[in-house]
Design an enzyme around this catalytic site. Structure first.
Site, short mmCIF file in Angstrom:
data_model
loop_
_atom_site.label_atom_id
_atom_site.label_comp_id
_atom_site.label_asym_id
_atom_site.label_seq_id
_atom_site.Cartn_x
_atom_site.Cartn_y
_atom_site.Cartn_z
N GLU A 178 0.81 -1.23 0.00
CA GLU A 178 0.00 0.00 0.00
C GLU A 178 0.84 1.28 0.00
OE1 GLU A 178 -3.21 0.02 2.84
OE2 GLU A 178 -3.97 -1.90 2.16
C1 LIG Z 1 3.13 -9.37 0.43
C2 LIG Z 1 2.72 -8.38 -0.58
C3 LIG Z 1 1.39 -8.22 -0.91
C4 LIG Z 1 1.00 -7.34 -1.92
N1 LIG Z 1 -0.30 -7.28 -2.32
C5 LIG Z 1 -0.62 -6.59 -3.45
C6 LIG Z 1 -1.92 -6.67 -4.02
O1 LIG Z 1 -2.81 -7.34 -3.49
N2 LIG Z 1 -2.15 -6.00 -5.17
C7 LIG Z 1 -1.20 -5.25 -5.79
O2 LIG Z 1 -1.47 -4.69 -6.83
N3 LIG Z 1 0.04 -5.12 -5.25
C8 LIG Z 1 0.36 -5.79 -4.12
N4 LIG Z 1 1.62 -5.70 -3.59
C9 LIG Z 1 2.59 -4.85 -4.23
C10 LIG Z 1 3.06 -3.67 -3.40
O3 LIG Z 1 2.10 -2.66 -3.44
C11 LIG Z 1 4.42 -3.27 -3.98
O4 LIG Z 1 5.33 -4.23 -3.51
C12 LIG Z 1 4.83 -1.89 -3.60
O5 LIG Z 1 4.07 -0.98 -4.30
C13 LIG Z 1 6.31 -1.61 -3.84
O6 LIG Z 1 6.72 -2.04 -5.12
P1 LIG Z 1 8.04 -2.94 -5.26
O7 LIG Z 1 7.96 -4.03 -4.27
O8 LIG Z 1 8.18 -3.31 -6.68
O9 LIG Z 1 9.21 -2.01 -4.81
P2 LIG Z 1 9.95 -0.88 -5.69
O10 LIG Z 1 8.96 -0.04 -6.36
O11 LIG Z 1 11.01 -1.53 -6.50
O12 LIG Z 1 10.60 0.00 -4.56
C14 LIG Z 1 11.81 -0.36 -3.90
C15 LIG Z 1 12.15 0.71 -2.88
O13 LIG Z 1 12.33 1.97 -3.52
C16 LIG Z 1 11.56 2.96 -2.85
N5 LIG Z 1 11.16 3.98 -3.83
C17 LIG Z 1 10.58 3.81 -5.03
N6 LIG Z 1 10.36 5.00 -5.60
C18 LIG Z 1 10.81 5.94 -4.75
C19 LIG Z 1 10.86 7.37 -4.76
N7 LIG Z 1 10.42 8.10 -5.77
N8 LIG Z 1 11.40 7.99 -3.70
C20 LIG Z 1 11.87 7.28 -2.65
N9 LIG Z 1 11.84 5.95 -2.59
C21 LIG Z 1 11.31 5.29 -3.62
C22 LIG Z 1 10.39 2.20 -2.26
O14 LIG Z 1 9.85 2.91 -1.14
C23 LIG Z 1 11.05 0.91 -1.83
O15 LIG Z 1 11.63 1.08 -0.58
C24 LIG Z 1 1.99 -6.56 -2.56
C25 LIG Z 1 3.33 -6.67 -2.19
C26 LIG Z 1 3.71 -7.57 -1.23
C27 LIG Z 1 5.16 -7.70 -0.88
#
Ligand SMILES: Cc1cc2nc3c(=O)[nH]c(=O)nc-3n(C[C@H](O)[C@H](O)[C@H](O)COP(=O)(O)OP(=O)(O)OC[C@H]3O[C@@H](n4cnc5c(N)ncnc54)[C@H](O)[C@@H]3O)c2cc1C
Length: 754
Positions: free
Chosen positions: A437
Site C-alpha cells: 500500500e
Molecule cells: C506481500 C505483498 C502483498 C502485496 N499485495 C498486493 C496486491 O494485493 N495487489 C497489488 O497490486 N500489489 C500488491 N503488492 C505490491 C506492493 O504494493 C508493492 O510491492 C509496492 O508498491 C512496492 O513495489 P516494489 O515491491 O516493486 O518495490 P519498488 O517499487 O522496486 O521500490 C523499492 C524501494 O524503492 C523505494 N522507492 C521507489 N520509488 C521511490 C521514490 N520516488 N522515492 C523514494 N523511494 C522510492 C520504495 O519505497 C522501496 O523502498 C503486494 C506486495 C507484497 C510484498
C-alpha cells in the site's frame, strides 16, 4: 480594472505559469484524491483545538459489537497460528468456509446488497482483533474490505454491476483480489505495461465490443484463490471503436478468473507468511466493455478511482493491524518482563529493560489513539488522503520498532520458533506491512508532504489550479484572490510563529481546562505555526523543485505527521476521561514527538538551499537550536510500570485482544503474570531470605503454608512460560536421516581407510 489584479498579480501569474513544472495526469489525480481534515487545520498554523475535541469519538453499533463478540471470537478460537504457518501453510478449509458464511468478506458492502454494512471503525476493530490472533487470517479478511473490487464497485460501479457482483462478494461466492503491481511497475504503478486493446470479439456466444487483455501481475494478495480479479491496465483504442482518442489511460475491470487465457494459482511466500499471495497472467483474455468498472464511461479513469479508494483504505487496514500488534506486544512483553527473573529480580525492574518497555507501551498508546481518531474522521464520511498516508507509514514503522524491542526483551524465548513463540511471526510479518500500500520510504519522502503541501495547504491547490486554468482570465481572477490571501496568511503566520517560538509557546492557544496537558497543546500550537511558516518559505524558495528534494520533503512530512499523531494522543486522553494514571504514556509520546519535531526543524534549516531564508527562519523559530530532550527517566520508569503490573491502565492500553482468554502460550503467560504479581510479597520475602525451598521457608516462618502454595503455583506457571519448543531432528528436516546415514558411512569408510 483592478491595479492589483491586472498589473501586480498578472505579472506574478505569467511568471508562475512559465516556471511551474507541468504535472502529469496521474500526479494530478493522485494529488486530488480524497479530501482533507485535521491535516488542513494543522497546515493553517493555528489549529482549532475546540474543533478537534468536539469530534465525536468513533463508536460501534449494537450489531457491530455483537459481531465482534460473536463471529469474530468464534473465528479467533478456530485459528492455530503455528499450524497455519508451519503445518498447513494456509487457513484450514473450515476457516475459509466460516469466513465466507459469516460475511467477513462483505463487511463494508451495504446491507441492501447482502453485506454487513459496517462502519470504518467496526471494520478496523474486526481487523484489529483477528490480527492479535493470526496475521494470515487478518490479511485474508482485510483485503476484500480494502482496496479491491468491492470498494471500487460500491463507489464507481454501474447499478447493474453492483447488483450482479456485490451480493456474490458479500456472501463469499466470489473471492476477490486486486491486481495493480507488475514486475516493471511497483511503486511507480502507473508505469505498468499491461494492456487492453478495444476490439470486437465473441463473448458468451455473441459478438460484442470489448477489450483484449494481456498482463503479468505479481504479489497479488488472495490472487491464487481469487475467482474475481480487479485488474488495472492501460486501455488503447487503435480502431477508434469508442471515440477519437487512442491512448485512453489506466482502466480497471473485473475479470472472472475462469475466463480462457487467465493463469492464476501459483503462490509467493512473503516473509514466510502464508496468506494467499501470488502472480497471475492474462494472454489475449477477452471481456466485454461492461466489465470495465463503471462501464464504458470510466475507460481511462482507473488511476483516479484507485487513488480515491486508497485514500480511505490506507487509513484502516494496516493501522488496525499495527495497533493490534503494538498492543499485543505491550501486554505480552510487560507480562514476560515481570515473570522472567535474572540476577534474582524480574528483568522488567532493570532500567535497561524499562527503556524499551516504556517505548513499547507508549507507542501502543499512540498508534491506537491515531487509529481511533482516523476512524472517527472516516466514520464522518471523510477520505483524508494525507492522513491515511501518515497512518499507513507511521503505524507500520512504529510497529517495527515495537516488535524489535519486544523481541529484544524476550531474548531467546522469542527467537526460538514453535507453538510457544507468540512473537516470531509478527516480527517476520512486519516487512510486508512496510512494503504494501505504498512502500514506506516512498510514502515518507514523496507522498506525505508532497501531497500534504498541496492538499492541506489553505491556498496552494487553488493557486495551482488557477495557474493551470485554460481560461486565462478566469485563472488570473482566481489566482489574484488566492495569492493575496496567501500573502496575508504568510505574513500573519510569520509573526505568529516568531512570537510563539520566542515566548516558548507560553501564550499559544490551548483548550480551556486542559489541566496537566495544557502545555502540550501550547507547544503543538507553537510547532504548527513554525511548520506552516517554514513550509511556505520552502515552497516559495524552491517551488516545484521541492518535489525532488525528497530529504527536505520527508522532514516536513515527519513534522506534519508528529503534529497529527500527537493531536491524536491528546484527543485520546481527553476522550478516555483524562485518566491521571495514563498520563506517563501521554508525556512520553509528547516528549519524544517534540524531540523529533525539533530535530527535523534543525535539519531543514541546516539544509534549505536558500541560506538567507534559512538563517532568518532559524532566528525566528529556533534561535537556540534543537532543544527537545525526550522523556525523562522518571517518565520512562512510570511508562514501563503501566505494563508491569495488572491495572486498569494496562487493560485500557491493550483492550480486547483475542489471545488472552483461552489455553495457549499467551493465556499461560497472562496466568503466570497474575499469579506472580499477586504473590509479589511472598517472592520478595523468599528472595530476602535467600530461599527457594518452601518447606524450609515455612519452617523458618518466612511464609505461611497458604503462601507456600501461592508461591509454588506461580513458580510452576512461570516455568511453563519460559519453556521453548524443541523438535525431533526429522520433524524439522526430511534430510536429517539421509545426512545422518551419510555421516555414519563416511566415518566408517575413513576408519577402514585409516
Ligand atoms: C506481500 C505483498 C502483498 C502485496 N499485495 C498486493 C496486491 O494485493 N495487489 C497489488 O497490486 N500489489 C500488491 N503488492 C505490491 C506492493 O504494493 C508493492 O510491492 C509496492 O508498491 C512496492 O513495489 P516494489 O515491491 O516493486 O518495490 P519498488 O517499487 O522496486 O521500490 C523499492 C524501494 O524503492 C523505494 N522507492 C521507489 N520509488 C521511490 C521514490 N520516488 N522515492 C523514494 N523511494 C522510492 C520504495 O519505497 C522501496 O523502498 C503486494 C506486495 C507484497 C510484498
Amino acid at each position: 480594472m483592478s491595479f492589483r489584479r491586472d498589473v501586480i498579480s498578472k505579472l506574478i501569474f505569467s511568471w508562475a505559469r512559465r516556471v511551474l513544472p507541468s504535472m502529469s495526469d496521474t500526479e494530478r489525480e493522485a494529488l486530488e484524491a480524497g479530501d482533507v481534515w485535521w491535516d488542513a487545520d494543522l497546515f493553517t498554523g493555528n489549529p482549532d483545538w475546540a474543533k478537534l475535541l468536539a469530534t465525536a469519538p468513533a463508536t460501534l453499533t449494537a450489531e457491530e459489537e455483537a459481531f465482534l463478540n460473536g463471529p469474530v471470537d468464534e473465528l479467533c478460537a478456530m485459528l492455530d497460528d503455528w499450524k497455519i504457518n508451519w503445518t498447513w501453510r494456509d487457513l484450514p478449509p473450515e476457516v475459509w468456509t466460516f469466513i465466507k458464511q459469516k460475511k467477513f468478506f462483505g463487511m463494508i458492502i451495504p446491507t441492501e446488497y447482502g453485506g454487513l454494512g459496517f462502519s470504518p471503525y467496526a471494520h478496523s476493530e474486526v481487523v484489529r482483533k483477528i490480527s492479535s490472533r493470526s496475521l494470515t487470517a487478518a490479511v485474508t479478511v482485510m483485503v476484500p474490505n480494502s482496496l479491491g473490487p468491492g470498494e471500487l464497485l460500491m463507489r464507481f460501479g454501474t447499478r447493474d454491476q453492483q447488483q450482479k457482483w456485490l451480493p456474490r462478494l458479500a456472501d463469499g461466492h466470489e473471492i476477490p483480489c486486486f491486481g495493480l503491481t507488475s514486475p516493471e511497475a511497483g511503486s511507480d504503478a502507473a508505469s505498468m505495461v499491461d494492456t487492453g486493446i478495444i476490439c470486437k470479439g465473441t463473448f458468451e456466444g455473441s459478438e460484442v465490443t470489448g477489450l483484449r487483455l494481456n498482463w503479468h501481475k505479481r504479489y497479488i494478495t488472495l490472487g491464487p484463490v481469487a475467482t474475481l480479479l480487479g485488474l488495472a491496465f492501460k486501455a488503447y483504442d487503435p480502431d477508434h471503436l469508442v471515440g477519437s482518442q487512442e491512448d485512453l489511460g489506466i482502466t480497471v475491470a473485473l475479470i472472472p478468473t475462469d475466463l480462457p487465457g487467465v493463469s492464476i494459482g501459483r503462490r509467493h511466500l512473503p516473509a514466510m507468511q502464508v496468506f494467499q499471495n501470488g502472480p497471475n497472467w492474462g494472454k489475449d483474455v477477452f471481456i466485454p466493455l461492461d466489465y470495465v468498472i463503471g462501464g464504458k464511461e470510466r475507460l481511462g479513469q482507473g488511476w483516479k478511482m484507485l487513488m480515491t479508494a486508497l485514500a480511505a483504505g490506507r487509513g484502516i487496514s494496516l493501522p488496525s493491524l499495527s495497533a493490534a500488534g503494538a498492543a499485543f506486544a505491550a501486554r505480552t512483553t510487560g507480562a514476560y518482563a515481570r515473570v522472567r527473573e535474572q540476577f534474582g529480580i524480574p528483568i522488567g525492574k532493570f532500567e535497561g529493560i524499562e527503556e524499551p518497555l516504556a517505548r513499547i507501551a507508549s507507542t501502543a498508546y499512540l498508534i491506537d489513539a491515531a487509529r481511533r481518531l482516523t476512524c472517527a474522521a472516516l466514520n464522518e464520511g471523510h477520505h483524508p488522503a494525507v492522513i491515511s498516508g501518515i497512518m499507513k507509514l507511521h503505524a507500520t514503522e512504529r510497529l517495527r520498532t515495537v516488535i524489535d524491542d519486544a523481541m529484544d526483551i524476550h531474548g531467546g524465548k522469542a527467537v526460538i520458533d514453535g507453538p510457544q513463540n507468540y512473537l516470531g511471526n509478527l516480527y517476520r510479518g512486519v516487512p510486508v506491512s512496510i512494503t504494501v500500500e505504498g512502500a514506506n520510504i516512498l510514502t515518507r519522502n514523496l507522498i506525505i508532504f508532497g501531497q500534504g503541501a498541496v492538499r492541506a495547504h489553505p491556498y496552494l491547490l487553488r493557486e495551482m489550479n488557477a495557474l493551470g486554468d485554460t481560461d486565462k482570465a478566469r485563472g488570473l481572477d482566481t489566482f489574484d484572490k488566492a495569492f493575496w490571501a496567501h500573502v496575508v496568511h504568510s505574513i500573519t503566520n510569520l509573526f505568529r510563529a516568531w512570537g510563539r517560538s520566542w515566548s516558548w509557546g507560553a501564550f499559544a492557544p490551548a483548550p480551556e481546562d486542559a489541566g496537566p496537558v495544557t502545555d502540550f497543546y501550547r507547544q503543538l500550537s507553537r510547532y504548527a505555526s513554525a511548520f506552516a511558516l517554514c513550509a511556505d518559505m520552502a515552497l516559495l524558495t524552491l517551488g516545484g523543485k521541492l518535489k525532488r528534494k525528497e530529504m527536505l520533503s520527508a522532514r516536513f512530512g515527519d513534522i506534519l505527521s508528529e503534529l497529527y499523531l500527537l493531536s491524536a494522543v491528546l484527543k485520546r486522553w481527553h476522550d478516555e476521561g483524562r485518566q491521571e494514571i495514563d498520563l506517563p504514556a501521554v508525556q512520553w509520546c509528547m516528549a519524544t514527538g517534540f524531540r523529533t519535531i525539533e530535530q527535523r526543524f534543525a535539519d531543514i534549516l541546516a539544509n534549505l538551499p536558500n541560506r538567507v531564508v534559512a538563517i532568518m527562519l532559524k532566528i525566528m523559530i529556533q534561535p537556540m537550536g534543537a532543544r527537545g530532550r525526550g522523556p525523562s527517566d522518571k517518565v520512562v520508569h512510570a511508562c514501563a510500570q503501566l505494563v508491569l503490573e495488572p491495572s486498569v491502565a494496562r487493560d485500557r492500553l491493550t483492550p480486547d485482544l483475542s489471545q488472552v482468554d483461552d489455553d495457549n502460550s499467551v493465556a499461560r503467560l497472562e496466568k503466570a503474570f497474575l499469579l506472580v504479581t499477586a504473590a509479589e510479597d511472598v517472592f520478595r520475602r523468599m528472595r530476602a531470605a535467600h530461599l527457594h525451598d518452601t518447606d524450609a521457608a515455612i519452617k523458618q516462618g518466612v511464609i505461611t503454608p497458604v503462601e507456600a502454595e501461592q508461591y509454588k503455583a506461580a513458580h510452576e506457571a512461570v516455568l511453563r512460560v519460559i519453556e521453548v519448543d524443541d523438535f525431533a531432528p526429522e520433524a524439522l528436516s526430511p534430510l536429517k536421516k539421509a545426512i545422518g546415514m551419510q555421516i555414519v558411512q563416511e566415518r566408517s569408510e575413513s576408519r577402514a581407510a585409516g
